[in-house]
Motif scaffolding. Structure first.
Motif, PDB file in Angstrom:
ATOM      1  N   ILE A  26     -29.529  87.264  40.597  1.00  0.00           N
ATOM      2  CA  ILE A  26     -27.689  86.942  41.847  1.00  0.00           C
ATOM      3  C   ILE A  26     -27.528  85.658  41.511  1.00  0.00           C
ATOM      4  N   GLU A  27     -28.255  85.095  41.519  1.00  0.00           N
ATOM      5  CA  GLU A  27     -28.041  83.657  40.975  1.00  0.00           C
ATOM      6  C   GLU A  27     -27.974  83.411  40.334  1.00  0.00           C
ATOM      7  N   ALA A  28     -28.213  83.634  38.803  1.00  0.00           N
ATOM      8  CA  ALA A  28     -28.380  83.249  37.635  1.00  0.00           C
ATOM      9  C   ALA A  28     -26.956  84.133  37.058  1.00  0.00           C
ATOM     10  N   LEU A  29     -26.432  84.924  37.988  1.00  0.00           N
ATOM     11  CA  LEU A  29     -25.055  85.677  37.331  1.00  0.00           C
ATOM     12  C   LEU A  29     -23.955  84.858  37.971  1.00  0.00           C
ATOM     13  N   SER A  30     -24.153  84.392  39.173  1.00  0.00           N
ATOM     14  CA  SER A  30     -23.107  83.282  40.433  1.00  0.00           C
ATOM     15  C   SER A  30     -22.856  81.769  39.744  1.00  0.00           C
ATOM     16  N   ALA A  31     -23.993  81.621  38.737  1.00  0.00           N
ATOM     17  CA  ALA A  31     -24.309  80.291  38.338  1.00  0.00           C
ATOM     18  C   ALA A  31     -23.510  80.157  36.571  1.00  0.00           C
ATOM     19  N   ASN A  32     -23.292  81.418  36.486  1.00  0.00           N
ATOM     20  CA  ASN A  32     -22.843  82.000  35.179  1.00  0.00           C
ATOM     21  C   ASN A  32     -21.551  81.437  34.932  1.00  0.00           C
ATOM     22  N   VAL A  33     -21.020  82.560  36.123  1.00  0.00           N
ATOM     23  CA  VAL A  33     -19.222  82.501  35.859  1.00  0.00           C
ATOM     24  C   VAL A  33     -18.778  81.258  36.676  1.00  0.00           C
ATOM     25  N   ARG A  34     -19.860  80.677  37.874  1.00  0.00           N
ATOM     26  CA  ARG A  34     -19.244  79.152  38.066  1.00  0.00           C
ATOM     27  C   ARG A  34     -19.136  78.226  37.096  1.00  0.00           C
ATOM     28  N   SER A  35     -19.800  78.569  36.146  1.00  0.00           N
ATOM     29  CA  SER A  35     -20.471  77.734  34.661  1.00  0.00           C
ATOM     30  C   SER A  35     -18.950  77.886  34.199  1.00  0.00           C
ATOM     31  N   ARG A  36     -19.009  79.130  33.833  1.00  0.00           N
ATOM     32  CA  ARG A  36     -17.362  79.682  32.847  1.00  0.00           C
ATOM     33  C   ARG A  36     -16.222  79.325  33.512  1.00  0.00           C
ATOM     34  N   MET A  37     -16.057  79.181  35.217  1.00  0.00           N
ATOM     35  CA  MET A  37     -15.258  79.055  35.568  1.00  0.00           C
ATOM     36  C   MET A  37     -14.830  77.650  35.514  1.00  0.00           C
ATOM     37  N   SER A  38     -15.990  76.943  34.873  1.00  0.00           N
ATOM     38  CA  SER A  38     -15.805  75.371  34.811  1.00  0.00           C
ATOM     39  C   SER A  38     -15.289  75.742  33.913  1.00  0.00           C
ATOM     40  N   GLU A  39     -15.652  75.413  33.435  1.00  0.00           N
ATOM     41  CA  GLU A  39     -14.932  75.060  32.047  1.00  0.00           C
ATOM     42  C   GLU A  39     -13.295  75.570  31.698  1.00  0.00           C
ATOM     43  N   VAL A  40     -12.939  77.437  31.912  1.00  0.00           N
ATOM     44  CA  VAL A  40     -11.985  77.431  31.825  1.00  0.00           C
ATOM     45  C   VAL A  40     -10.988  76.151  32.596  1.00  0.00           C
ATOM     46  N   SER A  41     -11.433  75.487  33.787  1.00  0.00           N
ATOM     47  CA  SER A  41     -10.683  74.995  34.570  1.00  0.00           C
ATOM     48  C   SER A  41     -10.824  73.527  33.388  1.00  0.00           C
ATOM     49  N   ASP A  42     -11.715  72.822  33.048  1.00  0.00           N
ATOM     50  CA  ASP A  42     -11.453  71.895  32.066  1.00  0.00           C
ATOM     51  C   ASP A  42     -10.696  71.890  30.867  1.00  0.00           C
ATOM     52  N   ARG A  43     -10.539  73.635  30.289  1.00  0.00           N
ATOM     53  CA  ARG A  43      -9.899  73.715  28.922  1.00  0.00           C
ATOM     54  C   ARG A  43      -7.940  73.703  29.800  1.00  0.00           C
ATOM     55  N   VAL A  44      -8.438  73.892  31.162  1.00  0.00           N
ATOM     56  CA  VAL A  44      -7.084  74.257  31.269  1.00  0.00           C
ATOM     57  C   VAL A  44      -6.536  72.268  31.474  1.00  0.00           C
ATOM     58  N   ALA A  45      -7.099  71.577  32.349  1.00  0.00           N
ATOM     59  CA  ALA A  45      -6.924  70.429  32.812  1.00  0.00           C
ATOM     60  C   ALA A  45      -6.423  69.500  31.422  1.00  0.00           C
ATOM     61  N   GLY A  46      -6.960  69.958  30.462  1.00  0.00           N
ATOM     62  CA  GLY A  46      -6.938  69.094  29.105  1.00  0.00           C
ATOM     63  C   GLY A  46      -6.088  69.014  28.499  1.00  0.00           C
ATOM     64  N   ARG A  47      -5.343  70.718  28.493  1.00  0.00           N
ATOM     65  CA  ARG A  47      -4.397  71.129  27.739  1.00  0.00           C
ATOM     66  C   ARG A  47      -3.200  70.405  29.158  1.00  0.00           C
ATOM     67  N   GLY A  48      -2.998  69.904  30.041  1.00  0.00           N
ATOM     68  CA  GLY A  48      -1.952  69.807  30.784  1.00  0.00           C
ATOM     69  C   GLY A  48      -2.011  67.930  30.522  1.00  0.00           C
ATOM     70  N   ASP A  49      -2.740  67.570  30.467  1.00  0.00           N
ATOM     71  CA  ASP A  49      -3.088  66.078  30.078  1.00  0.00           C
ATOM     72  C   ASP A  49      -2.375  65.790  28.647  1.00  0.00           C
ATOM     73  N   HIS A  50      -2.878  66.713  27.809  1.00  0.00           N
ATOM     74  CA  HIS A  50      -2.483  66.879  26.374  1.00  0.00           C
ATOM     75  C   HIS A  50      -0.543  66.501  26.223  1.00  0.00           C
ATOM     76  N   GLU A  51      -0.697  67.937  26.976  1.00  0.00           N
ATOM     77  CA  GLU A  51       1.267  67.582  27.000  1.00  0.00           C
ATOM     78  C   GLU A  51       1.716  66.554  27.861  1.00  0.00           C
ATOM     79  N   GLU A  52       0.998  66.385  28.694  1.00  0.00           N
ATOM     80  CA  GLU A  52       1.690  65.306  29.369  1.00  0.00           C
ATOM     81  C   GLU A  52       1.774  63.601  28.836  1.00  0.00           C
ATOM     82  N   ILE A  53       1.069  63.017  27.662  1.00  0.00           N
ATOM     83  CA  ILE A  53       0.247  62.646  26.647  1.00  0.00           C
ATOM     84  C   ILE A  53       1.419  62.504  26.196  1.00  0.00           C
ATOM     85  N   THR A  54       1.948  64.260  25.071  1.00  0.00           N
ATOM     86  CA  THR A  54       2.869  63.594  23.882  1.00  0.00           C
ATOM     87  C   THR A  54       4.003  64.596  24.468  1.00  0.00           C
ATOM     88  N   GLN A  55       4.154  64.090  25.880  1.00  0.00           N
ATOM     89  CA  GLN A  55       6.013  64.707  25.844  1.00  0.00           C
ATOM     90  C   GLN A  55       6.748  63.512  25.486  1.00  0.00           C
TER      91      GLN A  55
END
Length: 325
Positions: free
Chosen positions: A290-319
């Motif tokens: 259960i801990e291995a599955l939970s850690a995997n979910v947390r890791s993937r959510m963090s990756e998605v969050s980083d991608r979204v944040a990175g995309r937002g920063d890019h849009e802010e810079i290129t506006q």
């Protein structure tokens, strides 16, 4: 192997995997005398697979310490060998002792898979036959319970050795015992022998027989190698030196003269309940999964969050200045 498939699946899909190990392939191949280039290549692949695992499960205490020292993985868990305490328990062996003519004898023996090792020259059950040879005037009888997967040539070597020593009449090789019936046949033994050879892998592991001997309340004589050192009292341990058979024979001769020491076997039941109960081990394994599955979910959510944040920063810079969103 299954581990390699799991490694590739994680690389492609991100699905986590857990590796369950009794030893390291690297150590085993070195002991078998495999070429340096071969075992080094296997070792490199093995380390990569273990490093990418969500967790690595070790069966032995020594193995756990060694794997942590080698930095195989940050999450190395110890889940010992176990046994079903509802089946493996002390039983009355009087009926079977009478059937095999063992009533007045001190019965020594072992169970497991009969194998012959060309490297060490050791084969399953040999220590029992050697003790019979060394104690010709003691009422000692040997019992061997080979598993269905045993190498028949190894059993033949054992029988030939008994014939050579003239102790065949004191040896019982009881074949075709079903797994479910093994506890009943263990009940005929007074002393169960567990010989672990000294090696890199041997120093790490818990032989699967040890928890079963303990659960059945048997007095065990074991080499002081592997996890037996952590679970057995000093009275049950023997150093594996060049005179191992002589040491073993002396211990068994002493037991013949004072059988009250056999009562120490009852303490093994307590040890088995504390460390080797399947239900408790299964519960810890479930928590690990259960801990291995939970850690995997947390890791993937963090990756998605980083991608979204990175995309937002890019849009802010290129506006463009003064543009509207």
């Amino acid at each position: 192997s299954g581990e390699l498939v799991a490694f590739c699946a994680r690389h492609v899909t991100g699905i986590p995997y857990i590796v369950d190990r009794a030893n390291a392939f690297e150590d085993y191949l070195r002991e078998m005398g495999k070429p340096y280039a071969f075992w080094r290549t296997v070792s490199a692949i093995e380390r990569l697979i273990l490093r990418r695992a969500s967790a690595v499960v070790c069966r032995g205490i020594g193995q756990t310490l060694a794997f942590r020292a080698r930095y195989y993985n940050r999450n190395i868990a110890h889940l010992s060998e176990g046994t079903d305490l509802r089946r493996w328990m002390p039983k009355d062996g009087s009926t079977l002792r009478r059937r095999y003519g063992l009533d007045d004898s001190l019965v020594i023996g072992t169970m497991g898979t009969a194998q012959w090792s060309e490297v060490s020259g050791h084969y399953y059950g040999r220590e029992t036959v050697e003790v019979l040879r060394l104690l010709p005037d003691k009422p000692v009888v040997g019992v061997i319970l080979p598993s269905f997967t045993s190498d028949m040539s190894a059993l033949q070597r054992l029988q030939d050795l008994a014939d050579q020593y003239g102790v065949s009449h004191r040896l019982r090789i009881i074949r075709d015992v079903t797994r479910e019936s093994v506890p009943d046949y263990l009940a005929v033994m007074d002393v169960c022998i567990s010989t672990q050879l000294r090696s890199l892998s041997g120093d790490m592991r818990t032989t699967a027989k040890l928890p079963e001997y303990l659960a059945c309340g048997k007095f065990v004589l074991s080499t002081a190698i592997g996890d037996a050192r952590f679970y057995l009292p000093q009275e049950m341990l023997i150093d594996h030196t060049h005179d191992y058979y002589q040491q073993l024979a002396l211990r068994i001769a002493a037991i013949c003269d004072n059988r009250s020491i056999l009562k120490m076997g009852a303490q093994g039941v307590v040890t088995a309940r504390r460390y080797f109960d399947y239900e408790a081990i299964a519960s810890r394994a479930s928590a690990l999964i259960i801990e291995a599955l939970s850690a995997n979910v947390r890791s993937r959510m963090s990756e998605v969050s980083d991608r979204v944040a990175g995309r937002g920063d890019h849009e802010e810079i290129t506006q463009p200045p003064g543009s509207r969103r």
